[in-house]
Structures are given as structure tokens and as C-alpha cells.
Motif scaffolding. Structure first.
Motif: not given
Ligand SMILES: NC(=O)C1=CN([C@@H]2O[C@H](COP(=O)(O)OP(=O)(O)OC[C@H]3O[C@@H](n4cnc5c(N)ncnc54)[C@H](OP(=O)(O)O)[C@@H]3O)[C@@H](O)[C@H]2O)C=CC1
Ligand SMILES: N[C@@H](CC(=O)OP(=O)(O)O)C(=O)O
Length: 361
Positions: A151-161, A218-222
Motif C-alpha cells: 500500500n501507499s504512503n499514508c498521506s498519499t492514500s487520502g490524497l489519491v482517493v 503510479k496509483i492513478l495510472g493504468n
């Protein structure tokens, strides 16, 4: 989620901040059972209750108190269908590799493999489809049933949602500026010294900003059509500034977003996109999926960590203060529970998804 199988799970780094959150969440899980616990040589050979400085608000579950902590060698985790890793990053790389090559699937919180080209970096309420790369990874590593999903860095996780809801439901995103106010539990235990953080803010968290700036793409990519590579989201720039604040749990993030459109989308469209956002884990009926992924707070002074971090049992993101941005298009404040959706809760939901997608046969 109808499940006729009980999964036996191990927790690596079980004595740490994230490890303890795993223990709390797994002790109530409908079909995962804690089989083995691992930590450093300092803890190995001791009963879990003796090895651990328990810092959760919940009582230590009776079922783990007497489990003997083992060193993190795959041979001690023989009966496990999978392991969760809350290992310190200084050791996670080698240990996780040993488990996956021993054929044991690893769901990791550590940063070591997040950006590896064959490793899915999955925030389970955002990009569960990235797990389709698992078969390719198994071929690359020659690991049989073993694989690693991080899973991602904890701050990244909220942002990407928030960004995923906007990018897919409103308009493509071009630029993002984010300033974080991160809780002290993000630094593990004992973490930041009280003399540094009480009556204070520390405007630096080592390595955090470049991680956020890279992980989002990376997370928002395909995934490519042959499920052998990720194609990062092109042309989206993220600028992050990360601060440590005297809050125990819950990372707050002040976000400004510019869309790749001439006319800015309306605030109503943005609020609707947040409220109506759904994810695959909900549709598949995974037990750890939140009922509502994003709560929109209407009060002028929310979200606040103490009041909002447990929304959706810590698996939801709360967004408030949605307003026009005079520089970019829109700005808002979000809150994510750093050890639940930002860490252990995300790993557990990733494992539920992997089971549902038949990667844990
Ligand atoms: N806290 C958070 O909000 C988040 C943390 N993460 C990541 O999760 C991981 C764990 O973080 P956190 O729980 O905060 O850290 P802690 O420092 O609280 O815990 C670290 C764990 O790693 C174990 N460990 C340390 N050295 C070794 C070793 N040589 N061999 C085996 N085990 C070892 C420790 O065991 P022992 O007690 O025996 O020393 C402990 O169980 C890190 O990689 C972190 O970056 C990711 C997202 C959010
Ligand atoms: N650095 C984060 C927590 C963390 O450990 O992140 P990462 O796994 O990306 O190093 C924080 O301090 O809040």
C-alpha cells in the motif's frame, strides 16, 4: 462477502504501531485468523504481551497475548496463507523478498517495493485493478504462489482517493499542491520526541514529499493491455509540503487542484463526485470496504482529526472546506486515518480483494 475458507495469516512487525493496528483489526475479522507473529530478534521468543508496548486504545485481544513472537524467517510462518508486513523499511526489503520467494503472499506497508515496475501499489478503494499485474510479477520473480502487493504512503492514500474521484468523475487533473499536517503515530513508536512535538510543528518529514509526488502518478495510472506494466498518469504534477503536528492519529491535508480544462468545474459537480464515489471493493462485498468512501463535511470547521478520523471505522476519507481557489480551480481539506486506510486497514482490504480475484488459491 460469502467466504467458505478461513485464511491463516501472519503479521511481520507485529509489535510496532502498524503491527498493533493489524492485531486490532484482524482480531475481529470474519475469515482471517492470526496464526503467527514476527518481529526483530529483540522480541523473538517472548510472548506477544511481553514483547509489545501496547499503544492502541482497544485492549490487547486475549487471543494474541500468549503467542510466541518469532524472528521473520519464512520457515516460522509455514501454516500461513499470507503475511501482512508492518516492518521497518530498513529490514522490509530482504525479509519480504524471502517470504514471497518462499511462495507466501505479502501485503506490505513498507516503502521498499512501492515503485518497483512489477509491484502493484494499491490503495484498495482507488486502484484495485492494478492487482492484475500479480501473474506477471510471479513470472518475473519465479515465486510460484508468492507475490507482494504494497500500500501507499499514508498521506498519499487520502490524497489519491480525492484525486481519483475528481479525475474520473469531473475532469482530468493537471496540477496539485498539497500541504500535510501529519500525526505523530505516522513516525512509529517511540517516534518523534515529546520535546520536539509538544507546543510545536516540525516542518520536515524525511523522504515524505518525494514519495507523495511519485506515488500519486503510479496509483492513478493504468495497467497496459497485457497486464505486464503500469503506465503512470501522464502530465500530472504534484507538489507536496509535509509537516508533523501534535496530533496522535489522523493526517490532515490541504489540497489545491487545477484541472486540464479551460472552464473550472462547478463546486456542485466536485461535491457530487466526492459523495457518489464508489469502488470495486464495495461492489465485491469485501467486509473491510467502507460503506461510504468519502464523507463530505458541511460544517465550516471540519474535518478535524479527533472528530473525523474514525469515519467508516477509519476506512473513509472526510473532505470539507470545498471552495474556489483563486490560483488553481478548487481547494479543500481532507482527513485520512494514517494507520487504518493509510496502513493496516488498506493491507487487509487488499488481501480481501486478492482473495476475491483468486490470487490466494
Ligand atoms: N505508522 C504509519 O502511519 C505508517 C507506517 N508505514 C510503514 O509501515 C512500517 C511500520 O511502521 P511503524 O509500525 O510505524 O514502525 P514501528 O517502528 O512502530 O515498528 C517497526 C516494526 O518493525 C520491527 N523490526 C525492526 N527491526 C527489525 C528487524 N531487524 N527484524 C525484524 N523486525 C524488525 C519491529 O520489531 P521490534 O519491536 O522487535 O523492534 C516492529 O515490529 C514502516 O515501513 C513504515 O514506514 C506506512 C504507512 C503508515
Ligand atoms: N512517513 C509517514 C509514515 C510512513 O512510514 O510512511 P512510509 O511508509 O511512506 O515511509 C509519516 O510519518 O506519517
Amino acid at each position: 462477502m460469502a467466504n467458505d475458507r478461513i485464511l491463516q495469516v501472519g503479521v511481520l512487525g507485529a509489535t510496532g504501531t502498524v503491527g498493533q493496528r493489524f492485531i486490532v483489526l484482524l482480531s475481529e475479522h470474519p475469515f482471517m485468523r492470526i496464526h503467527s507473529l514476527g518481529a526483530s530478534e529483540r522480541s523473538a521468543g517472548k510472548a506477544y504481551a511481553e514483547a509489545t508496548r501496547w499503544k492502541m486504545q482497544e485492549r490487547m485481544p486475549d487471543q494474541v497475548r500468549d503467542i510466541l513472537v518469532k524472528s521473520c524467517d519464512p520457515m516460522h510462518f509455514d501454516g500461513c496463507d499470507l503475511v501482512f508486513s508492518g516492518l521497518d523499511a530498513s529490514v522490509a526489503g530482504d525479509i519480504e523478498k524471502a517470504f514471497l520467494t518462499a511462495g507466501i503472499p505479502v501485503f506490505s506497508n513498507a516503502k521498499n517495493y512501492r515503485m518497483a515496475p512489477e509491484v502493484p501499489l494499491v490503495v484498495p478503494v482507488v486502484n484495485s485493478e492494478h492487482m492484475s499485474l500479480i501473474d506477471h510479477q510471479r513470472r518475473v520473480y519465479g515465486s510460484g504462489k508468492g507475490f507482494v502487493v504494497t500500500n501507499s504512503n499514508c498521506s498519499t492514500s487520502g490524497l489519491v482517493v480525492a484525486l481519483k474521484a475528481l479525475h474520473t468523475k469531473v475532469a482530468p487533473i493537471r496540477r496539485v499542491v498539497v500541504t500535510t499536517l501529519q500525526a505523530i503515530s505516522g513516525a512509529g513508536y517511540p517516534g518523534v520526541a515529546s520535546l520536539d512535538i509538544l507546543d510545536n510543528i516540525v516542518p520536515y518529514i524525511g523522504g515524505e514529499e518525494p514519495k507523495m509526488e511519485a506515488e500519486v502518478n503510479k496509483i492513478l495510472g493504468n495497467v497496459n493491455p497485457s497486464a505486464t506494466a503500469f503506465t503512470p498518469l501522464p502530465d500530472v504534477k504534484v507538489s507536496a509540503t509535509c509537516n508533523r503536528v501534535p496530533v496522535v492519529d489522523g493526517h490532515t491535508e490541504c489540497v489545491s487542484v487545477e484541472f486540464a480544462t479551460e472552464t473550472p468545474p462547478s463546486l456542485e459537480a466536485i461535491e457530487d463526485a466526492f459523495k457518489s464515489y464508489r469502488c470495486e471493493a464495495q461492489d465485491l462485498g469485501c467486509p473491510s470496504a467502507p460503506e461510504q468512501v468519502i464523507y463530505v463535511a458541511k460544517e465550516a470547521d471540519r474535518p478535524q482529526p479527533r472528530l473525523d478520523r474514525d469515519a467508516g471505522k477509519g476506512m473513509s476519507v472526510t473532505i470539507g472546506r470545498i471552495r474556489e481557489c483563486p490560483v488553481f480551480h478548487v481547494k479543500f481539506t481532507l482527513l485520512v486515518h494514517n494507520t487504518v486506510l493509510g496502513a493496516a486497514g488498506a493491507s487487509i482490504l487488499n488481501a480481501e480483494l486478492a482473495l476475491k480475484k483468486n490470487y490466494l488459491s
